[in-house]
Design a protein around this motif. Structure first.
Motif, short mmCIF file in Angstrom:
data_model
loop_
_atom_site.label_atom_id
_atom_site.label_comp_id
_atom_site.label_asym_id
_atom_site.label_seq_id
_atom_site.Cartn_x
_atom_site.Cartn_y
_atom_site.Cartn_z
N VAL A 99 0.83 -1.21 0.00
CA VAL A 99 0.00 0.00 0.00
C VAL A 99 0.86 1.25 0.00
O VAL A 99 0.62 2.20 -0.77
N GLU A 100 1.86 1.27 0.84
CA GLU A 100 2.72 2.45 0.93
C GLU A 100 3.47 2.69 -0.37
O GLU A 100 3.61 3.84 -0.82
N HIS A 103 0.95 3.95 -3.02
CA HIS A 103 0.57 5.33 -2.71
C HIS A 103 1.68 6.30 -3.11
O HIS A 103 1.42 7.35 -3.70
N ALA A 106 1.67 7.18 -6.65
CA ALA A 106 0.44 7.86 -7.10
C ALA A 106 -0.58 6.94 -7.77
O ALA A 106 -1.33 7.37 -8.65
N HIS A 107 -0.62 5.68 -7.35
CA HIS A 107 -1.68 4.80 -7.85
C HIS A 107 -2.97 5.10 -7.08
O HIS A 107 -2.94 5.16 -5.85
N LEU A 109 -6.07 4.30 -5.02
CA LEU A 109 -6.29 3.15 -4.16
C LEU A 109 -7.67 3.20 -3.52
O LEU A 109 -8.19 4.27 -3.22
N LEU A 132 -4.10 6.64 3.59
CA LEU A 132 -3.66 6.17 2.28
C LEU A 132 -4.81 5.52 1.49
O LEU A 132 -4.68 5.29 0.29
N LEU A 133 -5.90 5.23 2.19
CA LEU A 133 -7.03 4.52 1.57
C LEU A 133 -8.34 5.25 1.85
O LEU A 133 -9.23 4.74 2.53
#
Length: 230
Positions: A99-100, A103, A106-107, A109, A132-133
């Protein structure tokens, strides 16, 4: 639609990002025990991994002939789950890393889960991944839960992406099947031992058969971004 070239990634929550299944099992066990069902065990619980909370409680209510309405059972289970999850819900290390990394690159999520929106928000708030989500879809917000594709299609809509521009990360066969029906690629990381042979995972483009013990965030990242896709 978003013109950004970065692939959007939609994560399942329970059993994929966080090890919350023990909490769901205990919450369900407590509710069933309160209604006279005292022999609900972990093995029976694993039948419902990847299935939405409503569908799970509807099935258990019918199987055990529980008189209480499903809405009452859902409210009781949600209260119990939130109590348990509020203490601690561990994030899988490899998933945090993925995830990090996504992120940082720049995807777009999202999280798409069979849990209640309240439960999703509570778990992410305590996980350190909440910021982040920010895009989240609960099965409560769509017509049908997994294995129907509704939650994933709604997540894609909120991200401003077409289904073909999205990758799903899932731990359960119904979720992998929902990704297939949505027209999305899938990274599968089975939570239940032995489930890797389930036909629901047959369409997964990348399968970590050993589950979280085998999961490699670098390999998943390369596959999602195209460097490792086949």
């Amino acid at each position: 639609m978003d013109d950004s070239p970065a692939t959007a990634v939609i994560f399942d929550l329970d059993g994929t990002l966080v090890d919350s299944e023990p909490h769901y099992y205990e919450a369900g066990r407590r509710v069933l025990a309160a209604h006279g069902v005292t022999d609900f065990g972990w093995e029976e619980h694993t039948r419902f991994v990847g299935i939405g909370t409503r569908e799970t409680m509807e099935t258990l209510r019918a199987e055990h002939r529980i008189a209480a309405p499903v809405e009452q059972l859902l409210a009781e289970k949600n209260r119990s789950y939130l109590e348990l999850a509020g203490r601690s819900t561990p994030v899988f290390d490899g998933m945090r890393s993925l995830v990090e990394r996504l992120h940082a690159a720049a995807h777009p999520l999202a999280v798409a889960s069979g849990s209640s929106r309240e439960a999703i928000d509570a778990v992410l708030a305590g996980s350190g991944l909440g910021a982040l989500l920010p895009v989240r879809v609960s099965a409560e917000e769509v017509a049908h839960g997994k294995p129907e594709p509704d939650v994933f299609l709604e997540a894609a809509r909120r991200l401003g992406r077409s289904p073909g521009d999205c990758v799903v990360v899932e731990d359960a066969p119904p979720g992998a099947e929902a990704a297939r029906r949505a027209g999305m690629r899938c990274v599968a990381v089975p939570y239940v031992r032995g489930a890797e042979t389930d036909e629901g995972f047959a369409s997964a483009g990348l399968l970590f058969a050993g589950g979280q013990d085998e999961f490699d965030a670098g390999r998943a990242y390369a596959w999602i971004t195209g460097a490792g896709a086949s």
